[in-house]
Design a protein around this motif. Structure first.
Motif, PDB file in Angstrom:
ATOM      1  N   GLY A 407     -27.548  16.634 -48.065  1.00 50.68           N
ATOM      2  CA  GLY A 407     -27.458  15.199 -48.338  1.00 50.68           C
ATOM      3  C   GLY A 407     -28.182  14.287 -47.396  1.00 50.68           C
ATOM      4  N   GLU A 408     -28.366  14.679 -46.155  1.00 52.47           N
ATOM      5  CA  GLU A 408     -29.098  13.856 -45.202  1.00 52.47           C
ATOM      6  C   GLU A 408     -29.544  14.763 -44.071  1.00 52.47           C
ATOM      7  OE1 GLU A 408     -26.458  11.176 -43.118  1.00 52.47           O
ATOM      8  OE2 GLU A 408     -24.761  12.315 -43.801  1.00 52.47           O
ATOM      9  N   PRO A 409     -30.453  14.263 -43.259  1.00 50.59           N
ATOM     10  CA  PRO A 409     -30.868  15.102 -42.134  1.00 50.59           C
ATOM     11  C   PRO A 409     -29.691  15.291 -41.171  1.00 50.59           C
ATOM     12  CG  PRO A 409     -32.368  13.227 -42.448  1.00 50.59           C
ATOM     13  CD  PRO A 409     -31.164  12.980 -43.307  1.00 50.59           C
ATOM     14  N   ASP A 431     -29.522  24.583 -44.623  1.00 49.39           N
ATOM     15  CA  ASP A 431     -29.672  23.124 -44.715  1.00 49.39           C
ATOM     16  C   ASP A 431     -30.458  22.887 -45.999  1.00 49.39           C
ATOM     17  OD1 ASP A 431     -30.543  20.479 -44.584  1.00 49.39           O
ATOM     18  OD2 ASP A 431     -30.924  20.538 -42.432  1.00 49.39           O
ATOM     19  N   THR A 432     -29.779  22.365 -47.007  1.00 47.65           N
ATOM     20  CA  THR A 432     -30.381  22.295 -48.338  1.00 47.65           C
ATOM     21  C   THR A 432     -30.857  20.885 -48.647  1.00 47.65           C
ATOM     22  OG1 THR A 432     -28.186  21.890 -49.285  1.00 47.65           O
ATOM     23  CG2 THR A 432     -28.934  24.173 -49.207  1.00 47.65           C
ATOM     24  N   TRP A 433     -32.142  20.779 -48.913  1.00 44.39           N
ATOM     25  CA  TRP A 433     -32.718  19.485 -49.286  1.00 44.39           C
ATOM     26  C   TRP A 433     -32.958  19.454 -50.787  1.00 44.39           C
ATOM     27  CZ3 TRP A 433     -37.979  18.712 -51.056  1.00 44.39           C
ATOM     28  CH2 TRP A 433     -38.233  17.371 -51.388  1.00 44.39           C
ATOM     29  N   TRP A 434     -32.432  18.442 -51.427  1.00 43.97           N
ATOM     30  CA  TRP A 434     -32.659  18.259 -52.866  1.00 43.97           C
ATOM     31  C   TRP A 434     -32.140  16.908 -53.284  1.00 43.97           C
ATOM     32  CZ3 TRP A 434     -28.371  19.055 -56.578  1.00 43.97           C
ATOM     33  CH2 TRP A 434     -27.147  19.319 -55.947  1.00 43.97           C
ATOM     34  N   GLN A 435     -32.060  16.645 -54.594  1.00 39.94           N
ATOM     35  CA  GLN A 435     -31.731  15.311 -55.088  1.00 39.94           C
ATOM     36  C   GLN A 435     -31.004  15.381 -56.430  1.00 39.94           C
ATOM     37  OE1 GLN A 435     -35.999  14.297 -55.425  1.00 39.94           O
ATOM     38  NE2 GLN A 435     -35.544  12.782 -53.845  1.00 39.94           N
ATOM     39  N   THR A 436     -30.381  14.251 -56.795  1.00 42.02           N
ATOM     40  CA  THR A 436     -29.748  14.142 -58.108  1.00 42.02           C
ATOM     41  C   THR A 436     -30.736  14.573 -59.196  1.00 42.02           C
ATOM     42  OG1 THR A 436     -28.489  12.265 -57.292  1.00 42.02           O
ATOM     43  CG2 THR A 436     -28.622  12.515 -59.674  1.00 42.02           C
ATOM     44  N   ASP A 532     -39.257  11.067 -50.628  1.00 40.03           N
ATOM     45  CA  ASP A 532     -38.866  11.299 -49.236  1.00 40.03           C
ATOM     46  C   ASP A 532     -40.113  11.503 -48.384  1.00 40.03           C
ATOM     47  OD1 ASP A 532     -36.050  11.243 -49.252  1.00 40.03           O
ATOM     48  OD2 ASP A 532     -35.940  13.277 -50.045  1.00 40.03           O
ATOM     49  N   ARG A 547     -35.891   8.496 -46.897  1.00 41.34           N
ATOM     50  CA  ARG A 547     -36.463   7.880 -48.079  1.00 41.34           C
ATOM     51  C   ARG A 547     -37.666   6.998 -47.738  1.00 41.34           C
ATOM     52  NH1 ARG A 547     -35.053   9.942 -52.636  1.00 41.34           N
ATOM     53  NH2 ARG A 547     -35.878   8.009 -53.485  1.00 41.34           N
ATOM     54  N   ASN A 553     -29.064   5.837 -47.430  1.00 38.91           N
ATOM     55  CA  ASN A 553     -28.190   6.985 -47.533  1.00 38.91           C
ATOM     56  C   ASN A 553     -26.964   6.741 -46.643  1.00 38.91           C
ATOM     57  OD1 ASN A 553     -27.173   9.602 -47.638  1.00 38.91           O
ATOM     58  ND2 ASN A 553     -29.219  10.512 -47.692  1.00 38.91           N
ATOM     59  N   ARG A 558     -26.140   7.810 -52.057  1.00 36.78           N
ATOM     60  CA  ARG A 558     -27.332   7.000 -52.280  1.00 36.78           C
ATOM     61  C   ARG A 558     -26.992   5.622 -52.791  1.00 36.78           C
ATOM     62  NH1 ARG A 558     -31.645  10.537 -55.573  1.00 36.78           N
ATOM     63  NH2 ARG A 558     -32.622   8.584 -56.124  1.00 36.78           N
TER      64      ARG A 558
HETATM   65  C1  WTA Z   1     -31.583  13.002 -48.860  1.00 40.02           C
HETATM   66  C2  WTA Z   1     -28.069  14.791 -52.838  1.00 40.02           C
HETATM   67  C3  WTA Z   1     -32.455  15.556 -45.341  1.00 40.02           C
HETATM   68  C4  WTA Z   1     -33.022  12.774 -49.290  1.00 40.02           C
HETATM   69  C5  WTA Z   1     -28.205  16.295 -53.071  1.00 40.02           C
HETATM   70  C6  WTA Z   1     -32.944  12.817 -50.803  1.00 40.02           C
HETATM   71  C7  WTA Z   1     -31.631  15.074 -47.421  1.00 40.02           C
HETATM   72  C8  WTA Z   1     -31.617  12.181 -51.067  1.00 40.02           C
HETATM   73  C9  WTA Z   1     -31.127  16.390 -47.541  1.00 40.02           C
HETATM   74  C10 WTA Z   1     -31.023  12.623 -52.374  1.00 40.02           C
HETATM   75  C11 WTA Z   1     -31.324  17.291 -46.433  1.00 40.02           C
HETATM   76  C12 WTA Z   1     -30.683  15.294 -49.370  1.00 40.02           C
HETATM   77  N1  WTA Z   1     -32.002  16.821 -45.367  1.00 40.02           N
HETATM   78  N2  WTA Z   1     -32.291  14.665 -46.330  1.00 40.02           N
HETATM   79  N3  WTA Z   1     -30.859  18.524 -46.428  1.00 40.02           N
HETATM   80  N4  WTA Z   1     -30.542  16.497 -48.753  1.00 40.02           N
HETATM   81  N5  WTA Z   1     -31.312  14.421 -48.574  1.00 40.02           N
HETATM   82  O1  WTA Z   1     -29.660  12.205 -55.024  1.00 40.02           O
HETATM   83  O2  WTA Z   1     -33.441  11.500 -48.838  1.00 40.02           O
HETATM   84  O3  WTA Z   1     -27.541  11.945 -53.658  1.00 40.02           O
HETATM   85  O4  WTA Z   1     -34.000  12.140 -51.435  1.00 40.02           O
HETATM   86  O5  WTA Z   1     -28.764  14.110 -53.815  1.00 40.02           O
HETATM   87  O6  WTA Z   1     -30.782  12.576 -49.961  1.00 40.02           O
HETATM   88  O7  WTA Z   1     -29.695  12.170 -52.523  1.00 40.02           O
HETATM   89  P1  WTA Z   1     -28.872  12.541 -53.818  1.00 40.02           P
END
Ligand code: WTA
Length: 680
Positions: A407-409, A431-436, A532, A547, A553, A558
């Motif tokens: 969800g965030e760094p 540490d999982t980076w992704w989005q809605t 991002d 972002r 965030n 978001r």
């Molecule tokens: C941020 C949540 C850093 C990023 C799953 C993204 C992250 C936004 C990470 C999406 C992470 C999500 N490290 N930043 N591991 N995971 N973000 O749509 O800016 O609620 O674009 O999805 O959260 O937020 P959303």
């Protein structure tokens, strides 16, 4: 925008200052039991094997009919996956597990009040409850395949039950985060065109039984004003047989869901065989404009992707007890509490309340009592737990094999506490980076295959091929030491299909900037822009910096700055509003609001409160601003644009840079003075 500006304006600018950290390796014990310990997976999912590689994920599911086309690009960039395939998401998450697992817990429900103990819903019970509720939706509500249904539910088992019942019938569910206001719910009812709202009378949060039904009344009333009639409101009772809200039920409109279900005793509803590309649900999220966008997710592609990543990145086995602390009202809960884990026969924990209620040890007691061994949460929760109980985890006898952050760094310092204290040095962390929008993970280490690096999301997951562009569209190579816009070169099955009812916005927001040829039907011409800023270290790991657009965030949630600003402008005295993110120890970021009033109105604490209250009412408490600064004027460029960058620097006590070219440089000094002495 120059590269320097990207980094400066990103909402997580702290992240860019983090140095490269040392590696942590998973234990031999973890590797020995991992679902994915074969490095060849990256070859199998290379671009040379794209798109057919994703058959490996789709084969984790049961299909009524196999697809004839893996990826159909004819309507670029609205990609269609597994075309010709027929599938039902509910069948895959429930029915198919019965022969082997009917007696196994599907959902461990943990109510917030301690005296209510634990509830264990087996796959058989889930099957029964989903079927009976599907009968209510079909027979009492007259809903049919393709209809949208809005859910406004907290973290109770009736939420996944309602989602799965919708999926069984091919209804498109749209769950609105329970903490959102009635108005936010109304906007989503209107946009999705829902005629049925599913809600609950009350739920627990921090020891209080909160009246939730009143939000439904407001939502239905406001939706009607905008032309969307809700015929039926299904109200679950937190305590079946007892109504826990004060707001009256409306005759002919409101029905107790648990009563309706009783009349369907024994009902069994055949799952509807849905085309793979039929929409499964909408999930609204914030963007750069005031109006949240409904991300439309598919059935086959989405389920395949969340099942595959739950198995290989989350390392979930049917024997594990898996607890993701997110709220099902967000995408993390949809993908990694409900659909992904249930598709692979997991036991998933649903916790009603806050992780620190009634004390700092609650989360770890839940972990100990249920013997949770996979734990999934967000940096904001980790920071909060660390702050109020840094030594709590060691008091409890749980053992995690695997932990996730999302969800965030995450600050390396916080990561290390998570690793050593929460994980007791035993758990592999991803540490999982992704989005809605993306449905599932984009970047993460595969936990048995790569070492962890604090503060870094790791390489891309199999089948995801990122590229970082600078503002001129040039590729920034691995190890360039510069930040740019991270894009994904290829489509993947978990990606959303479009923005509900707004294809143009979908195309321009995500594909407009780097599309090589708008006429092209070749996916290679359509990199997906995530929004991002990121940089790629020499070892190939990605560091997400935050972002590049107007999204803040807050505690991993978001919020669009425009959404908050429009909410402030609902107050008639407000002339102009500007929101900027401020660093916060626990939440990561917090919104700070600057407003100027129309002539003749005074700067009073009551006015500031009125504006902040309006924001909570319009959006929800999570959008509450740290402070409402009432200023005489906004710092503006000569062309009249509000300089949010300057306000952001002031709020964060940073250097505002050169402001002499502004139309009104003196106001900067005045606002700085206010910030230095906020009580004046
Ligand atoms: C941020 C949540 C850093 C990023 C799953 C993204 C992250 C936004 C990470 C999406 C992470 C999500 N490290 N930043 N591991 N995971 N973000 O749509 O800016 O609620 O674009 O999805 O959260 O937020 P959303």
């Amino acid at each position: 925008m120059t590269e320097k500006e990207i980094v400066e304006t990103s909402e997580s600018e702290i992240a860019v200052h983090w140095g490269e950290e040392e590696y942590f390796h998973p234990s031999a014990e973890f590797i020995a039991q991992a679902n994915m310990a074969d490095p060849d997976i990256y070859n199998r999912f290379s671009l040379d094997n794209f798109p057919n590689c994703f058959k490996e994920y789709a084969d984790l599911l049961d299909w009524y009919e196999y697809w004839h086309t893996t990826l159909d690009t004819s309507d670029a960039p609205c990609w269609k996956w597994f075309v010709g395939g027929k599938i039902n998401a509910c069948y895959n998450c429930v029915d198919r597990h019965l022969p082997k697992y009917k007696n196994k817990t599907a959902i461990h429900f943990v109510p917030e009040p301690l005296e209510e103990g634990y509830h264990h819903i087996t796959y058989q019970e889930l099957y029964v409850r989903v079927n009976e509720f599907a009968a209510v939706l079909r027979d009492d509500c007259g809903l049919k395949t393709g209809d949208r249904v809005t859910l406004h539910m907290p973290m109770v088992p009736e939420l996944p039950i309602a989602m799965l019942a919708c999926a069984r019938l091919g209804l498109i569910h749209s769950q609105v985060f329970g903490g959102f206001s009635g108005r936010a719910c109304a906007d989503r009812i209107v946009d999705s065109g829902s005629q049925v709202l599913i809600t609950i009378d009350a739920y627990y949060r921090s020891g209080r039984l909160i009246n939730h039904k009143e939000k439904a009344d407001l939502a239905v009333e406001l939706a009607a004003k905008e032309g969307q009639t809700v015929d039926k409101v299904l109200v679950w009772q937190r305590y079946p047989g007892k109504y826990s809200a004060e707001t009256p039920m409306v005759e002919g409109r409101d029905f107790f869901a648990n009563d309706l279900v009783k009349e369907k005793y024994g009902a069994r509803i055949e799952p509807v065989q849905m085309p793979a590309e039929a929409p499964l649900f909408l999930m609204y999220t914030s963007g750069t404009t005031g109006k949240p966008k409904g991300c439309q997710h598919s059935t086959g592609g989405y389920l395949a992707y969340t099942a595959g990543t739950s198995k290989y990145v989350q390392d979930i086995h049917p024997e594990d007890v898996y607890w993701c602390m997110a709220d099902i009202g967000w995408i993390t809960g949809h993908s990694y509490i409900v659909y992904g884990p249930l598709a692979i026969a997991a036991s998933t924990v649903v916790y009603e309340g806050v992780p620190t209620y009634p004390d700092a040890g609650r989360s770890w007691r839940i972990a100990q009592d249920l013997d949770v061994n996979i734990f999934h949460t967000a940096p904001t929760a980790i920071r909060a737990l660390r702050k109020i109980g840094p030594d709590e985890p060691k008091k409890y006898k749980y053992h995690f094999k695997h932990m996730t952050t999302v969800g965030e760094p995450i600050e390396p310092e916080v990561w290390r506490w998570y690793y050593h204290e929460v994980g007791k040095g035993e758990a592999a962390i991803v540490d999982t980076w992704w989005q809605t929008e993306t449905g599932g993970f984009l970047c993460s280490t595969l936990p048995a295959l790569e070492p962890m690096k604090p503060g870094s999301a790791g390489p891309a997951v199999p089948g995801i091929h990122p590229v970082i562009f600078d503002d001129e569209g040039e590729i920034l190579p691995q190890g360039a030491g510069k930040a740019g816009n991270i894009c994904i070169q290829n489509p993947w099955p978990g990606a959303f299909q479009t923005i509900w009812g707004d294809r143009d916005r979908f195309v321009s927001t995500y594909y407009g900037r780097y599309c090589k040829d708008p006429e092209s039907k070749d996916w290679r011409d359509w990199p997906y822009m995530a929004g991002d800023a990121a940089m790629q270290a020499p070892d190939g790991y990605y560091r997400i910096l935050g972002r590049i657009d107007d999204v803040i965030n807050v505690s991993g949630h978001r919020l669009g700055t425009k959404e908050i600003e429009s909410a402030a402008l609902v107050v008639p005295e407000v002339a102009e509003a500007a929101v900027v993110p401020v660093a916060h120890e626990i939440k990561g970021k917090e919104p700070d609001l600057y407003v100027s009033l129309k002539p003749g109105f005074e700067n009073t604490p009551e006015m500031a409160k009125k504006i902040n209250d309006a924001i909570c009412e319009e959006i929800g408490k999570i959008a509450k601003c740290r402070k409402v600064w009432i200023v005489k004027d906004m710092p503006k460029t000569r062309s009249g644009k509000i300089m949010r960058r300057v306000l952001g620097a002031i709020s964060n006590k940073k250097d505002v840079g050169d402001v002499t070219t502004l139309a009104n440089p003196d106001i900067v000094k005045e606002i700085k003075q206010m910030n230095a002495d906020p009580d004046q």
